[in-house]
Write a protein that holds these residues in place. Structure first.
Motif, PDB file in Angstrom:
ATOM      1  N   ASP A 153       0.795  -1.224   0.000  1.00 54.93           N
ATOM      2  CA  ASP A 153       0.000   0.000   0.000  1.00 54.93           C
ATOM      3  C   ASP A 153       0.832   1.280   0.000  1.00 54.93           C
ATOM      4  O   ASP A 153       0.291   2.377   0.120  1.00 54.93           O
ATOM      5  N   GLU A 154       2.169   1.141  -0.162  1.00 58.10           N
ATOM      6  CA  GLU A 154       3.000   2.337  -0.106  1.00 58.10           C
ATOM      7  C   GLU A 154       3.049   3.081  -1.437  1.00 58.10           C
ATOM      8  O   GLU A 154       3.419   4.250  -1.502  1.00 58.10           O
ATOM      9  N   SER A 155       2.671   2.420  -2.532  1.00 60.82           N
ATOM     10  CA  SER A 155       2.725   3.078  -3.835  1.00 60.82           C
ATOM     11  C   SER A 155       1.778   2.390  -4.804  1.00 60.82           C
ATOM     12  O   SER A 155       1.524   1.185  -4.691  1.00 60.82           O
ATOM     13  N   ARG A 156       1.273   3.152  -5.762  1.00 63.23           N
ATOM     14  CA  ARG A 156       0.459   2.575  -6.829  1.00 63.23           C
ATOM     15  C   ARG A 156       1.124   2.759  -8.182  1.00 63.23           C
ATOM     16  O   ARG A 156       0.493   2.562  -9.229  1.00 63.23           O
ATOM     17  N   SER A 157       2.383   3.146  -8.159  1.00 71.81           N
ATOM     18  CA  SER A 157       3.160   3.274  -9.394  1.00 71.81           C
ATOM     19  C   SER A 157       3.820   1.944  -9.728  1.00 71.81           C
ATOM     20  O   SER A 157       4.127   1.150  -8.840  1.00 71.81           O
ATOM     21  N   THR A 158       4.035   1.696 -11.013  1.00 65.84           N
ATOM     22  CA  THR A 158       4.768   0.506 -11.427  1.00 65.84           C
ATOM     23  C   THR A 158       6.270   0.794 -11.365  1.00 65.84           C
ATOM     24  O   THR A 158       6.705   1.952 -11.264  1.00 65.84           O
ATOM     25  N   THR A 159       7.048  -0.275 -11.438  1.00 60.60           N
ATOM     26  CA  THR A 159       8.502  -0.115 -11.444  1.00 60.60           C
ATOM     27  C   THR A 159       8.947   0.768 -12.594  1.00 60.60           C
ATOM     28  O   THR A 159       9.772   1.680 -12.422  1.00 60.60           O
ATOM     29  N   MET A 160       8.406   0.528 -13.787  1.00 60.43           N
ATOM     30  CA  MET A 160       8.842   1.281 -14.957  1.00 60.43           C
ATOM     31  C   MET A 160       8.397   2.734 -14.896  1.00 60.43           C
ATOM     32  O   MET A 160       9.103   3.618 -15.389  1.00 60.43           O
ATOM     33  N   GLU A 161       7.254   3.019 -14.283  1.00 62.70           N
ATOM     34  CA  GLU A 161       6.838   4.411 -14.103  1.00 62.70           C
ATOM     35  C   GLU A 161       7.816   5.147 -13.191  1.00 62.70           C
ATOM     36  O   GLU A 161       8.187   6.295 -13.463  1.00 62.70           O
ATOM     37  N   THR A 162       8.234   4.477 -12.147  1.00 64.29           N
ATOM     38  CA  THR A 162       9.201   5.089 -11.227  1.00 64.29           C
ATOM     39  C   THR A 162      10.538   5.317 -11.918  1.00 64.29           C
ATOM     40  O   THR A 162      11.162   6.379 -11.780  1.00 64.29           O
ATOM     41  N   LEU A 163      10.983   4.320 -12.684  1.00 62.01           N
ATOM     42  CA  LEU A 163      12.280   4.443 -13.374  1.00 62.01           C
ATOM     43  C   LEU A 163      12.253   5.543 -14.424  1.00 62.01           C
ATOM     44  O   LEU A 163      13.242   6.266 -14.598  1.00 62.01           O
ATOM     45  N   LEU A 164      11.139   5.687 -15.123  1.00 68.26           N
ATOM     46  CA  LEU A 164      11.046   6.751 -16.127  1.00 68.26           C
ATOM     47  C   LEU A 164      11.170   8.117 -15.470  1.00 68.26           C
ATOM     48  O   LEU A 164      11.879   8.998 -15.984  1.00 68.26           O
ATOM     49  N   GLU A 165      10.521   8.316 -14.349  1.00 72.69           N
ATOM     50  CA  GLU A 165      10.611   9.605 -13.656  1.00 72.69           C
ATOM     51  C   GLU A 165      12.040   9.879 -13.202  1.00 72.69           C
ATOM     52  O   GLU A 165      12.517  11.016 -13.256  1.00 72.69           O
ATOM     53  N   GLN A 166      12.746   8.848 -12.774  1.00 72.98           N
ATOM     54  CA  GLN A 166      14.147   9.011 -12.373  1.00 72.98           C
ATOM     55  C   GLN A 166      15.014   9.380 -13.575  1.00 72.98           C
ATOM     56  O   GLN A 166      15.866  10.282 -13.498  1.00 72.98           O
TER      57      GLN A 166
END
Length: 237
Positions: free
Chosen positions: A217-230
């Protein structure tokens, strides 16, 4: 009463490696072939190991892709279970291979990051401008059959990658040459699968269990969404 039919199945514990840092603070990528676990990744791997230890799970074999993040995760797990097992390296189970990020245009960036992990993915879809899903399946499926054909195990731990795990789970769930991209695989997660003697005999019991966050429940983003933002940080400089 009808006779009770006993099934003898073997157990596969399929893990994704713990968390790693693919980009530095400025969004510049590290070599994915050499990145180690970060602090959170080591905590995730050890937490998974504690789950196995609490349930008194004993592995006959432990198989990794050979990339450092899978090797380190497996060692953390075994340290918690108290087992000393030589790791088997199966390089054909390395992660989907991306192309050069710098060669991807801004307009294609989102599709390059997300396209391989959306729904039932077409075989000609490329991951980050690199390996296609079809070629990926070509190297993943034969090793699934090789593992199942080997009688020398009853309980095996596989420590692999998010994309690889999706390919294995997709095959187990459908029995077909399909890649279900939206099967989430949290860093350090555990999947539980049983296999019988017949090729179609798969039982998928647990998918994407996270020892540190059972409800995730700490995030609703996918791994790839997080990596793209980085990664976008380096594009914006």
């Amino acid at each position: 009463m009808p006779p009770i039919i006993e099934h003898t199945r073997r157990r596969i514990y399929l893990m994704r490696h713990g968390s790693v840092s693919y980009f530095d603070d400025a969004g510049k990528p590290f070599l994915p072939e050499s990145v180690p676990l970060n602090e959170q990744g080591r905590l995730q791997a050890s937490a998974a190991g504690k789950v196995f230890a609490e349930q008194q799970v004993r592995f006959d074999r432990v198989i990794v892709s050979g990339l450092p993040r899978t090797v380190e995760t497996a060692h953390c797990v075994l340290e918690e279970t108290g087992q000393q097992i030589d790791l088997e390296i199966w390089p054909e189970w390395e992660e989907l291979r991306g192309g050069k990020l710098s060669a991807i245009s801004d307009a294609e960036l989102k599709n390059a990051f997300f396209g391989a992990f959306e729904g039932v993915v077409a075989e000609d879809r490329q991951f980050l401008g690199g390996e296609s899903i079809g070629r990926f399946i070509d190297r993943i499926h034969p090793s699934i059959l090789k593992l199942r054909a080997d009688p020398d195990w009853d309980c095996v731990l596989l420590v692999l990658h998010g994309g690889v795990n999706r390919a294995i789970l997709s095959y187990a769930l459908t029995g077909q040459r399909l890649f279900l991209g939206n099967l989430a695989q949290t860093a350090g997660c555990i999947n539980v699968l049983d296999v019988g003697t017949e090729i179609q005999d798969w039982v998928v019991r647990v998918v994407n269990y996270s020892a540190l966050s059972a409800l995730q429940d700490e995030s609703r983003s996918t791994t790839m969404e997080t990596l793209l933002e980085q990664y976008k940080k380096s594009r914006n400089q």
